[in-house]
Design an enzyme around this catalytic site. Structure first.
Site, PDB file in Angstrom:
ATOM      1  N   ASN A 159       0.874  -1.176   0.000  1.00  0.00           N
ATOM      2  CA  ASN A 159       0.000   0.000   0.000  1.00  0.00           C
ATOM      3  C   ASN A 159       0.909   1.223   0.000  1.00  0.00           C
ATOM      4  O   ASN A 159       1.522   1.538   1.012  1.00  0.00           O
ATOM      5  CB  ASN A 159      -0.885  -0.022   1.257  1.00  0.00           C
ATOM      6  CG  ASN A 159      -1.674   1.264   1.435  1.00  0.00           C
ATOM      7  OD1 ASN A 159      -1.825   2.039   0.502  1.00  0.00           O
ATOM      8  ND2 ASN A 159      -2.187   1.480   2.641  1.00  0.00           N
ATOM      9  N   TRP A 160       0.992   1.847  -1.162  1.00  0.00           N
ATOM     10  CA  TRP A 160       1.942   2.970  -1.298  1.00  0.00           C
ATOM     11  C   TRP A 160       1.428   4.242  -0.631  1.00  0.00           C
ATOM     12  O   TRP A 160       2.183   5.196  -0.452  1.00  0.00           O
ATOM     13  CB  TRP A 160       2.225   3.255  -2.774  1.00  0.00           C
ATOM     14  CG  TRP A 160       3.004   2.174  -3.472  1.00  0.00           C
ATOM     15  CD1 TRP A 160       3.414   0.960  -2.955  1.00  0.00           C
ATOM     16  CD2 TRP A 160       3.478   2.208  -4.831  1.00  0.00           C
ATOM     17  NE1 TRP A 160       4.096   0.249  -3.908  1.00  0.00           N
ATOM     18  CE2 TRP A 160       4.153   0.982  -5.072  1.00  0.00           C
ATOM     19  CE3 TRP A 160       3.379   3.131  -5.871  1.00  0.00           C
ATOM     20  CZ2 TRP A 160       4.740   0.682  -6.299  1.00  0.00           C
ATOM     21  CZ3 TRP A 160       3.962   2.838  -7.090  1.00  0.00           C
ATOM     22  CH2 TRP A 160       4.638   1.625  -7.305  1.00  0.00           C
ATOM     23  N   LYS A 161       0.135   4.275  -0.316  1.00  0.00           N
ATOM     24  CA  LYS A 161      -0.490   5.478   0.278  1.00  0.00           C
ATOM     25  C   LYS A 161      -0.236   6.707  -0.609  1.00  0.00           C
ATOM     26  O   LYS A 161      -0.180   6.566  -1.826  1.00  0.00           O
ATOM     27  CB  LYS A 161       0.031   5.704   1.708  1.00  0.00           C
ATOM     28  CG  LYS A 161      -0.031   4.444   2.564  1.00  0.00           C
ATOM     29  CD  LYS A 161       0.125   4.739   4.020  1.00  0.00           C
ATOM     30  CE  LYS A 161       0.236   3.441   4.787  1.00  0.00           C
ATOM     31  NZ  LYS A 161       0.141   3.603   6.215  1.00  0.00           N
TER      32      LYS A 161
ATOM     33  N   HIS B 100      -9.415   1.220   4.747  1.00  0.00           N
ATOM     34  CA  HIS B 100      -8.139   1.390   5.453  1.00  0.00           C
ATOM     35  C   HIS B 100      -8.364   2.301   6.661  1.00  0.00           C
ATOM     36  O   HIS B 100      -9.171   3.242   6.594  1.00  0.00           O
ATOM     37  CB  HIS B 100      -7.091   1.988   4.510  1.00  0.00           C
ATOM     38  CG  HIS B 100      -5.714   1.943   5.098  1.00  0.00           C
ATOM     39  ND1 HIS B 100      -5.274   2.875   6.007  1.00  0.00           N
ATOM     40  CD2 HIS B 100      -4.705   1.053   4.947  1.00  0.00           C
ATOM     41  CE1 HIS B 100      -4.037   2.560   6.380  1.00  0.00           C
ATOM     42  NE2 HIS B 100      -3.665   1.460   5.750  1.00  0.00           N
TER      43      HIS B 100
ATOM     44  N   GLU C  14      -6.814   4.684   7.782  1.00  0.00           N
ATOM     45  CA  GLU C  14      -6.617   6.116   7.511  1.00  0.00           C
ATOM     46  C   GLU C  14      -7.865   6.713   6.856  1.00  0.00           C
ATOM     47  O   GLU C  14      -8.185   7.879   7.086  1.00  0.00           O
ATOM     48  CB  GLU C  14      -5.357   6.320   6.641  1.00  0.00           C
ATOM     49  CG  GLU C  14      -4.100   6.068   7.471  1.00  0.00           C
ATOM     50  CD  GLU C  14      -2.917   5.512   6.714  1.00  0.00           C
ATOM     51  OE1 GLU C  14      -2.885   5.581   5.479  1.00  0.00           O
ATOM     52  OE2 GLU C  14      -1.999   4.976   7.373  1.00  0.00           O
TER      53      GLU C  14
ATOM     54  N   GLU D 227      -5.510  -4.963  10.482  1.00  0.00           N
ATOM     55  CA  GLU D 227      -4.460  -3.977  10.734  1.00  0.00           C
ATOM     56  C   GLU D 227      -4.748  -3.250  12.046  1.00  0.00           C
ATOM     57  O   GLU D 227      -5.545  -2.293  12.061  1.00  0.00           O
ATOM     58  CB  GLU D 227      -4.415  -2.960   9.598  1.00  0.00           C
ATOM     59  CG  GLU D 227      -4.181  -3.582   8.241  1.00  0.00           C
ATOM     60  CD  GLU D 227      -3.569  -2.580   7.280  1.00  0.00           C
ATOM     61  OE1 GLU D 227      -2.435  -2.806   6.864  1.00  0.00           O
ATOM     62  OE2 GLU D 227      -4.215  -1.567   6.987  1.00  0.00           O
TER      63      GLU D 227
ATOM     64  N   GLY E 294       2.421   2.064  10.821  1.00  0.00           N
ATOM     65  CA  GLY E 294       3.394   3.148  10.675  1.00  0.00           C
ATOM     66  C   GLY E 294       4.040   3.568  11.974  1.00  0.00           C
ATOM     67  O   GLY E 294       4.698   4.605  12.038  1.00  0.00           O
TER      68      GLY E 294
ATOM     69  N   SER F  70       3.417  -2.311  10.463  1.00  0.00           N
ATOM     70  CA  SER F  70       4.868  -2.334  10.681  1.00  0.00           C
ATOM     71  C   SER F  70       5.499  -3.692  10.364  1.00  0.00           C
ATOM     72  O   SER F  70       6.391  -4.155  11.082  1.00  0.00           O
ATOM     73  CB  SER F  70       5.202  -1.877  12.105  1.00  0.00           C
ATOM     74  OG  SER F  70       4.713  -0.564  12.309  1.00  0.00           O
TER      75      SER F  70
ATOM     76  N   GLY G  19       2.778  -1.222   4.316  1.00  0.00           N
ATOM     77  CA  GLY G  19       2.850   0.203   4.019  1.00  0.00           C
ATOM     78  C   GLY G  19       4.286   0.634   3.767  1.00  0.00           C
ATOM     79  O   GLY G  19       4.833   0.453   2.670  1.00  0.00           O
ATOM     80  N   GLY G  20       4.920   1.177   4.795  1.00  0.00           N
ATOM     81  CA  GLY G  20       6.264   1.746   4.667  1.00  0.00           C
ATOM     82  C   GLY G  20       7.266   0.850   3.954  1.00  0.00           C
ATOM     83  O   GLY G  20       8.005   1.306   3.059  1.00  0.00           O
TER      84      GLY G  20
HETATM   85  C1  PEP Z   1      -0.753   0.074   6.079  1.00  0.00           C
HETATM   86  O1  PEP Z   1      -0.891   1.281   5.984  1.00  0.00           O
HETATM   87  O2  PEP Z   1      -1.591  -0.661   5.535  1.00  0.00           O
HETATM   88  C2  PEP Z   1       0.392  -0.434   6.834  1.00  0.00           C
HETATM   89  C3  PEP Z   1       0.356  -1.669   7.247  1.00  0.00           C
HETATM   90  O3  PEP Z   1       1.418   0.446   7.059  1.00  0.00           O
HETATM   91  P1  PEP Z   1       2.846   0.107   7.738  1.00  0.00           P
HETATM   92  O4  PEP Z   1       3.319  -1.198   7.128  1.00  0.00           O
HETATM   93  O5  PEP Z   1       3.717   1.261   7.362  1.00  0.00           O
HETATM   94  O6  PEP Z   1       2.605  -0.022   9.201  1.00  0.00           O
END
Ligand code: PEP
Length: 251
Positions: A9-11, A96, A98, A167, A173, A213, A234-235
């Site tokens: 997920n590049w956001k 998501h 967010e 999640e 994050g 994470s 994500g990251g």
């Molecule tokens: C996400 O936003 O779906 C996510 C899991 O982010 P991160 O891996 O950065 O915690």
């Protein structure tokens, strides 16, 4: 049997040029080392068509990060499920945390988005997860159950096309990961909730991804749990090497 999946997920990251470069890098790493799971990159709307052009669909699938709850029409700035599908995308992330947290998306709206995604041939990656306060006050199983139940007016056939991503919001994050046991407990809980509504076959075939994470170092232990079928990343999906390191957890 259900699929193992690693989805990025590049956001709201990367310019178009940077995004195409990242997609190319992921694609070429997978050409050299074929994944033992389904790999998906979920990218900003603006990148879908260009990223689709550089991906080998045998190696990497494409997804969007959201779609509209409206079919079409006078909704300036919105992007419909049909538009997403027309770019070549197969998946769409919905719900998501967010989107839930910053854009006030709740159960009713997310059900509308999910229905439109399915009607347009997209497979939703439907995100659920509790916030820290709910983890600490012990209500997390009920909270997540309620989020999954928001989809329970779907037919069994439609529900079987959905990928669930658990999640925990406190792990997204933050560098703080759920332990592999915490992930397993919640994934088993979600599978039971699905089983009670749709039966054992659909529950057993439902891919449930962990997100929060996830890194190459912790992915093998988390993905090694029986009810964890991969991750939403994500990251660590913003660098081809670290994304690949997570995909390799399935080797
Ligand atoms: C996400 O936003 O779906 C996510 C899991 O982010 P991160 O891996 O950065 O915690």
């Amino acid at each position: 049997m259900r699929k193992n999946i690693v989805a990025g997920n590049w956001k709201m990251n990367t310019t178009l040029e940077e995004g195409v470069e990242l997609a190319n890098a992921v694609n070429s790493l997978l050409e050299d080392h074929k994944a033992n799971c389904e790999v998906i990159v979920c990218v900003p709307f603006t990148h879908l068509t260009s990223v689709h052009a550089v991906l080998n669909p045998e190696l990497v699938k494409l997804g969007a990060e959201d779609c509209s709850a409206h079919d079409k029409g006078a909704y300036t700035g919105e992007v419909s499920a049909a538009m997403v599908k027309s770019t070549g995308a197969e998946y769409v992330i919905l719900g998501h945390s967010e989107r839930r947290q910053y854009f006030g998306e709740g159960n009713e709206l997310l059900l509308a988005k999910t229905k439109l995604a399915l009607e347009n041939g997209l497979k939703p990656i439907f995100c659920v997860g509790e916030v820290l306060e709910q983890r600490e006050d012990g209500s997390y199983n009920d909270v997540v159950k309620g989020q999954v139940e928001a989809l329970f007016s779907l037919s069994a056939e439609d529900f079987s096309k959905i990928v669930i991503a658990y999640e925990p919001v406190w792990a997204i994050g933050t560098g703080k990961t759920a332990t592999a046991d915490q992930a397993q407990d919640m994934h088993a809980h979600i599978r039971k909730v699905v089983e009670e509504k749709y039966g054992k076959e659909i529950a057993d075939n439902c891919s449930i991804l962990y997100g929060g994470s996830c890194k190459p170092a912790n992915a093998p232990e988390i993905f090694g749990k029986p009810d964890v079928d991969g991750g939403l990343i994500g990251g660590a999906a913003l660098k081809a090497d670290s994304f690949m390191g997570i995909i390799e957890a399935f080797d």
